[in-house]
Each structure stands twice: as structure tokens, then as C-alpha cells.
Write a protein that holds these residues in place. Structure first.
Motif, PDB file in Angstrom:
ATOM      1  N   ASP A 144     -74.526  39.912  35.463  1.00  0.00           N
ATOM      2  CA  ASP A 144     -75.672  39.694  36.356  1.00  0.00           C
ATOM      3  C   ASP A 144     -76.164  38.255  36.288  1.00  0.00           C
ATOM      4  O   ASP A 144     -76.480  37.649  37.323  1.00  0.00           O
ATOM      5  CB  ASP A 144     -76.799  40.681  36.059  1.00  0.00           C
ATOM      6  N   ARG A 145     -76.198  37.685  35.092  1.00  0.00           N
ATOM      7  CA  ARG A 145     -76.596  36.274  34.972  1.00  0.00           C
ATOM      8  C   ARG A 145     -75.550  35.374  35.624  1.00  0.00           C
ATOM      9  O   ARG A 145     -75.889  34.394  36.290  1.00  0.00           O
ATOM     10  CB  ARG A 145     -76.764  35.880  33.506  1.00  0.00           C
ATOM     11  N   LEU A 168     -70.408  32.659  30.409  1.00  0.00           N
ATOM     12  CA  LEU A 168     -71.547  33.478  30.004  1.00  0.00           C
ATOM     13  C   LEU A 168     -71.011  34.793  29.457  1.00  0.00           C
ATOM     14  O   LEU A 168     -69.789  34.993  29.399  1.00  0.00           O
ATOM     15  CB  LEU A 168     -72.467  33.716  31.212  1.00  0.00           C
ATOM     16  N   GLU A 181     -85.001  30.893  33.699  1.00  0.00           N
ATOM     17  CA  GLU A 181     -84.895  32.288  34.126  1.00  0.00           C
ATOM     18  C   GLU A 181     -86.177  33.056  33.815  1.00  0.00           C
ATOM     19  O   GLU A 181     -86.596  33.922  34.590  1.00  0.00           O
ATOM     20  CB  GLU A 181     -83.682  32.941  33.467  1.00  0.00           C
ATOM     21  N   VAL A 239     -83.159  38.439  29.417  1.00  0.00           N
ATOM     22  CA  VAL A 239     -82.199  37.342  29.525  1.00  0.00           C
ATOM     23  C   VAL A 239     -81.179  37.401  28.397  1.00  0.00           C
ATOM     24  O   VAL A 239     -79.975  37.213  28.614  1.00  0.00           O
ATOM     25  CB  VAL A 239     -82.918  35.975  29.515  1.00  0.00           C
ATOM     26  N   SER A 263     -88.053  36.722  34.738  1.00  0.00           N
ATOM     27  CA  SER A 263     -87.391  37.560  33.748  1.00  0.00           C
ATOM     28  C   SER A 263     -88.172  37.500  32.432  1.00  0.00           C
ATOM     29  O   SER A 263     -89.232  36.876  32.340  1.00  0.00           O
ATOM     30  CB  SER A 263     -85.954  37.086  33.540  1.00  0.00           C
ATOM     31  N   ARG A 303     -76.074  35.295  39.399  1.00  0.00           N
ATOM     32  CA  ARG A 303     -77.236  34.503  39.820  1.00  0.00           C
ATOM     33  C   ARG A 303     -76.944  33.005  39.712  1.00  0.00           C
ATOM     34  O   ARG A 303     -77.283  32.223  40.606  1.00  0.00           O
ATOM     35  CB  ARG A 303     -78.459  34.864  38.969  1.00  0.00           C
ATOM     36  N   ILE A 304     -76.329  32.616  38.615  1.00  0.00           N
ATOM     37  CA  ILE A 304     -76.023  31.203  38.421  1.00  0.00           C
ATOM     38  C   ILE A 304     -74.949  30.752  39.402  1.00  0.00           C
ATOM     39  O   ILE A 304     -75.000  29.642  39.942  1.00  0.00           O
ATOM     40  CB  ILE A 304     -75.606  30.949  36.958  1.00  0.00           C
ATOM     41  N   ARG A 307     -81.964  26.643  30.238  1.00  0.00           N
ATOM     42  CA  ARG A 307     -81.535  27.635  31.225  1.00  0.00           C
ATOM     43  C   ARG A 307     -82.328  28.928  31.068  1.00  0.00           C
ATOM     44  O   ARG A 307     -82.788  29.519  32.050  1.00  0.00           O
ATOM     45  CB  ARG A 307     -80.032  27.898  31.045  1.00  0.00           C
ATOM     46  N   ILE A 308     -82.493  29.387  29.820  1.00  0.00           N
ATOM     47  CA  ILE A 308     -83.249  30.616  29.558  1.00  0.00           C
ATOM     48  C   ILE A 308     -84.693  30.450  30.013  1.00  0.00           C
ATOM     49  O   ILE A 308     -85.276  31.348  30.644  1.00  0.00           O
ATOM     50  CB  ILE A 308     -83.183  30.982  28.065  1.00  0.00           C
ATOM     51  N   GLU A 329     -72.846  37.875  30.410  1.00  0.00           N
ATOM     52  CA  GLU A 329     -73.435  38.932  31.223  1.00  0.00           C
ATOM     53  C   GLU A 329     -73.103  38.674  32.693  1.00  0.00           C
ATOM     54  O   GLU A 329     -73.330  37.589  33.207  1.00  0.00           O
ATOM     55  CB  GLU A 329     -74.959  38.998  31.059  1.00  0.00           C
ATOM     56  N   ASN A 362     -80.396  40.039  26.739  1.00  0.00           N
ATOM     57  CA  ASN A 362     -79.739  41.346  26.702  1.00  0.00           C
ATOM     58  C   ASN A 362     -79.735  41.911  25.282  1.00  0.00           C
ATOM     59  O   ASN A 362     -78.694  42.338  24.756  1.00  0.00           O
ATOM     60  CB  ASN A 362     -78.310  41.232  27.246  1.00  0.00           C
TER      61      ASN A 362
END
Length: 428
Positions: free
Chosen positions: A16-17, A12, A409, A419, A414, A20-21, A405-406, A14, A421
Motif C-alpha cells: 500500500d505504501r 519498501l 505520511e 505507517v 496516517s 502511494r509513493i 518520508r514517515i 508494504e 505496520n
């Protein structure tokens, strides 16, 4: 015998993502967490540190893909919290040796990646002699898109070295199971888990396949069948995204809303409503083909109607696109047949026989050749060059996974801007 290790590659951009994942993946049985190369390039060593702090009981892998300055990069990753550092197996022996020395100094393992190595078996032996701890058999994402998989190389490597062997590159539950059966110690999974709408469920499925490997017999899928299967799963927008916003026809509308079709193109060039060649092309088409008709953008007279549609449907034609007009709309809609056109008009032309079948044509702004793939739904019609069909299909599926995935989220609270960014990635 130690149980196989499930390493999840957090490719990824980011942190923060990724966190979480990673939490969801650990809940599904992940053993090692990898700060993927895109994450490290985007966020730096801070991403490695964040993972190490968030998951103190887990092995953190830094996929540095080091090609030079081995000691410096190993030291950086180790001090950031990594327990395993990845170095390119194609790097100079001096880089490998310095990485191994730094690994011993800072107490981390060195994993070498055989990505794009010309002779993996010979290089694996050399890397073992140089003192690496883990050798990773890896098929890169762009190689995966063309149909390559890492199992063939894994088979060559197993038994030739005594260090741990990892495998990466397009791993799903079936390939994971086969990899363990062959002898892999570490199975590295990225998109199949990270891009899943249910990360925990996908990780759990992989974990189960590792703990209960089958009896073997895995075979790579037939490409023609897989192309059709994938194009039936994805949307026309997914396909254009996979082709960098290319391939879309323009000015068309679906005659029967809600329909979708895919198939190889049988091309037809006709002129001003002459319906002889379009109808004759039905006999040329095979089951699963898609008729693409150029009427030279003439919309005052139709080269296609209900009887042609019925004939095409009986023949097994999956869909029809007409750069022109169609008639008998009510009857065609009763059949709910996938058809795209530029206009509807009651006028029919005459069967004069002008034109060609299975020649290169221009249709709704796109060049179409016999055998090119067509993907069509309510968003429109996309042409995929036959030479790239398998690659584009695989890339389209990756686009779909990313969107899934998006979407998950966003459903969790979110927003799309957060998501993606967007503020960070806007051009300055």
C-alpha cells in the motif's frame, strides 16, 4: 535518440505504501516502476500484480535478483504482470540462458545486475552474448555507504556492448545528469525519490536532470567535508540508529539548550578538577575540532569554566563535552557555546598538570580516541569511530530520509503505527 528512462525503485516492504509513493513518483515523471527486492520478499508476486493493475500504462520491473531457477522466477514475475525481470549478472551462465529463454517465451525483457561482479566489463560482454536485453551497473547500498559510486563502472561499460545500459546505486540529480551524459539509457533511483518528503518534487528534479544533462565535470565529494556536512544535517538519534543503537554517552546534559556541534575529537584525561590539560588542549585543537574531557566522573570540582570556553571558541573549537562538572554557567550561556557536562559547581581545581592529551580515554560510558567524530545536540552526545565515520554519516542521512518520508505520511493523515505496520512485524 530515445530520451533516458527514469526507473523508480520501490524498495519498501508494504504494497500500500509502495502504491502511494509510486503514484507520486509518476506525477513527477517516472517512466518505469520497480517492485524492489525487499518489496517482493515481503509481499511476493502480489506486489508486482498490484503495481501492474494500478499503473497499466507503465513498465513494471520485478527486481527478483534471481541467482538460480531462472526460468521459474521469470515465469512467476511475467505472469504477475512484470515487463522486465532482473537477474543477477553473477549467476551461472545456465541461469542466465534459461532466464533469457523464459523471457522470450513470456514476452518480457531480462535485465542483468552487475552487483559485486569482479570484472564488470568482461561480464557485460558475456551477458550480451547470452542474449540479455539490459545490463545494469549497480553499486549496492552497503557499498555506497563506504563511498563507492556506479559512474566509474558505467564509464567502462559504455561502448563495449550494444544493449541498453542502466545505472543504479545512490543516484541523486547530479549523478543522474552525469550518467546520462556518459551514455546511460535507464537511470534507476531509489531512496532519493522514495524516501523524500516530497516524492513528486524529487522525481521531477531527477526527470529534469535527465532531460537536461550538464556538460560534465562531476567529481565525488571530499569525504572529510561530506562527513562534517552530513553530521551537521542529522541528529544524534539519527547517528545512533545508523550504528544500531551504539555510541551514545550517558549522564550528560547540554549547558546551552538548542546548541548543536560536530567535529573530530581532541581527547583530554584529567583528574579531580585539574584544569591544566583541558586548557592546554585548546592550543592542540584545530579549527573544527571537538574537545572531549574525562574528569573521571568527579563532579565536586570543575576543570572548565568561562575563560576556557572563550579561549576554545576563539580557537575554532566546535564543542566541549566533560565527564565531570563545569562552572561559570551564566557567562558560558551568554556565549551560547555548545557544551555538555554532568554537573555544575562553582569550585575550581588547581592546574597541577596531571593527565594526557590525545590519548584513548573513557568518557561518559564511551571509549573515545583522538580523531573519532562527535555528534552532539539536545538529545545527547554520540561517538563515531573514525574508521567508520563516512559510512556512518551516509547511513545517518538514510535514517533521516526515512524519517522524513514517515513524517510526510503522518502529516497526510496516517499514524506511526499504521505507517510502520507494527502489528505485522511484531514478534509472534
Amino acid at each position: 535518440m530515445n530520451p533516458p528512462i527514469l526507473q523508480v525503485a520501490l524498495d519498501l516492504v508494504e504494497t500500500d505504501r509502495a502504491l502511494r509513493i509510486a503514484e507520486a513518483a509518476v506525477a513527477g515523471g517516472a517512466d518505469w516502476l520497480e517492485a524492489g527486492t525487499p518489496l517482493i520478499k515481503s509481499e511476493g508476486m502480489a506486489a508486482v500484480t498490484a503495481l501492474a493493475k494500478a499503473f497499466p500504462g507503465k513498465t513494471i520491473v520485478a527486481d527478483m535478483k534471481t541467482a538460480d531457477t531462472g526460468a521459474i522466477e521469470v515465469e512467476m514475475a511475467a505472469k504477475a504482470g512484470a515487463s522486465v525481470v532482473c537477474v543477477l549478472g553473477s549467476a551461472d551462465d545456465g541461469v542466465i540462458a534459461e532466464s533469457v529463454r523464459a523471457g522470450a517465451k513470456y514476452g518480457v525483457k531480462i535485465m542483468t545486475d552487475l552487483l559485486n561482479v569482479s570484472d564488470p566489463q568482461a561480464r557485460a560482454r558475456e551477458l550480451e552474448t547470452l542474449g540479455v536485453d539490459i545490463i545494469a551497473v549497480h553499486t549496492g547500498i552497503d557499498q555506497q555507504m563506504t563511498g563507492k559510486n556506479p559512474l566509474d563502472v558505467l564509464t567502462q561499460i559504455i561502448g563495449t556492448v550494444s544493449v541498453q545500459i542502466a545505472i543504479a546505486g545512490g543516484i541523486d540529480s547530479a549523478i543522474a545528469s552525469e550518467a546520462v551524459r556518459i551514455g546511460a539509457d535507464i537511470v534507476i533511483v531509489g531512496g532519493w525519490i522514495v524516501r523524500a518528503s516530497d516524492v513528486t518534487g524529487s522525481a521531477r528534479e531527477i526527470r529534469s536532470s535527465l532531460d537536461n544533462p550538464g556538460q560534465g565535470g562531476w567529481q565525488p565529494p571530499d569525504q572529510e567535508s561530506e562527513i562534517r556536512k552530513i553530521f551537521s544535517m542529522v541528529s544524534a538519534p539519527h547517528v545512533t540508529d545508523a550504528m544500531h543503537r551504539k555510541g551514545a554517552m550517558h549522564g550528560l546534559f547540554p549547558l546551552c539548550p538548542g546548541t548543536k556541534a560536530t567535529g573530530r575529537a581532541v581527547t583530554v584525561q584529567t583528574i579531580g578538577g585539574d584544569w591544566a590539560k583541558p586548557v592546554e588542549a585548546i592550543n592542540t585543537a584545530r579549527d573544527g575540532d571537538f574537545l572531549v574531557i574525562s574528569n573521571d566522573e568527579v563532579t565536586s570540582v570543575a576543570p572548565w569554566g568561562e575563560l576556557a570556553t572563550l579561549s576554545a571558541k576563539n580557537r575554532g573549537v566546535t564543542g566541549v563535552v566533560i565527564d565531570g562538572a563545569v562552572r561559570d554557567v551564566d557567562d558560558i550561556r551568554k556565549m551560547n557555546f555548545p557544551l555538555w557536562a554532568k554537573a555544575t559547581v562553582p569550585n575550581a581545581g588547581e592546574p597541577k598538570g596531571f593527565g594526557e592529551i590525545n590519548a584513548e580515554i573513557r568518557c561518559a560510558g564511551q571509549t573515545v580516541r583522538p580523531g573519532d567524530w562527535i555528534v552532539a545536540d539536545e538529545s545527547g552526545v554520540v561517538v563515531v569511530p573514525k574508521e567508520r565515520a563516512y559510512e556512518v554519516a551516509r547511513r545517518s542521512l538514510e535514517v533521516k530520509k526515512t524519517e522524513d518520508r514517515i513524517r510526510a505520511e503522518i502529516r497526510d493523515g496516517s499514524t506511526l503505527a499504521v505507517v510502520m505496520n507494527l502489528l505485522r512485524w511484531e514478534k509472534q
